[in-house]
Design an enzyme around this catalytic site. Structure first.
Site: not given
Length: 305
Positions: A73, A104, A26, A96
């Protein structure tokens, strides 16, 4: 996806990237800027995580055609599908922890399922792996050569028969990681805590270049992110995709109000000095209570799926 699920004219869904990557994640800089302005984009994560769960539940074939980089993402919109197809150009990572965030988009559901604690290794290092490792560890279901992508797309458009198309086009891909490295990963990353993982690696780092490099990589990451990542991967193995997404949604609600995410993005994308100043700066200084707070229930703000 809800519409296509009901539409009898839709036999299969295929998603592919446009350009030299599949999807590198993202727009994290936009999330950073919104947080700095005092308007954290928590709603963005809610929508993203709902989509991840919807893909995992989708009853029809869902094909992720992955050519190039797939991170963050991009993993969330592809690896929860029924068919994950990689080419020789694929490069997978969940990096991340290097920007003060956490793996995530359902990483807590995907990574615990990998054999030999390979998922914990990927979460704590953020290292990239190639198509052979992605296929070999079970993240991908099939591999094809990059020049056959249009053949796959056309076959599916004409017939909707995923198994026949992939049965004809699939190739083998040799893992890039050496067997002895996989053995070391299984040994070190099976330890029952983050601290014991690091201690296990440290005991052999002086004589083992792979261990030394792995230790150096992990110690460069955000200590807080490492603890959060360890806990979510450890917990996720016993949870459904829905419960994983609810657990994960608790974390950005707290991280977007903290320090390390903004510092990580500053160092990587704003000032680009590549020298983040984490708070706390050392593994030893992170308290269990601080990590507990990231996983505290959200009450009526819980993610609705």
């Amino acid at each position: 996806l809800r519409e296509w699920e009901k539409n009898e004219a839709v036999a299969v869904v295929l998603i592919r990237g446009e350009g030299r990557a599949f999807c590198a994640g993202g727009d994290i800089l936009k999330v950073y800027e919104a947080g700095c302005a005092g308007t954290p984009l928590v709603g963005f994560f809610a929508d993203e995580y709902r989509l991840n769960a919807q893909i995992a539940r989708f009853p029809k074939p869902y094909v992720g055609l992955i050519d190039g980089i797939v991170m963050g993402g991009g993993v969330g919109v592809s690896f929860h599908g029924s068919h994950r197809v990689v080419t020789e150009n694929a490069q997978f990572a969940m990096p991340e922890v290097g920007i003060g965030f956490f793996p995530d988009v359902g990483a807590s559901h995907l990574l615990p399922a990998l054999p030999g604690h390979f998922g914990m290794y990927l979460a704590l290092t953020g290292n990239r792996i190639g198509w052979g490792d992605v296929l070999g560890c079970g993240l991908a279901t099939h591999a094809i050569k990059a020049h056959r992508q249009e053949d796959l797309v056309n076959w599916l458009a004409e017939t909707g028969d995923v198994e026949a198309a992939l049965g004809e086009l699939q190739v083998t891909a040799t893992p890039e990681t050496a067997p002895e490295a996989f053995e070391a990963i299984a040994r070190h990353f099976s330890q029952p805590s983050l601290q014991s993982i690091l201690a296990s690696i440290e005991t052999v780092a002086a004589s083992d270049p792979f261990a030394a490099k792995t230790l150096e990589t992990i110690l460069w990451r955000s200590p807080t992110s490492l603890f959060v990542a360890w806990r979510e991967i450890d917990a996720g193995g016993g949870l459904s995709i829905e419960d994983c997404m609810r657990m994960e949604f608790r974390i950005p609600n707290r991280m977007l109000a903290g320090h390390d995410f903004y510092e990580g993005i500053r160092a990587a994308l704003v000032d680009k000095d590549r020298r983040p100043r984490w708070q706390p700066a050392r593994i030893e200084d992170v308290s269990e209570a601080e990590i507990d707070a990231y996983f505290d229930p959200l009450g009526d703000q819980q993610l609705a799926l």
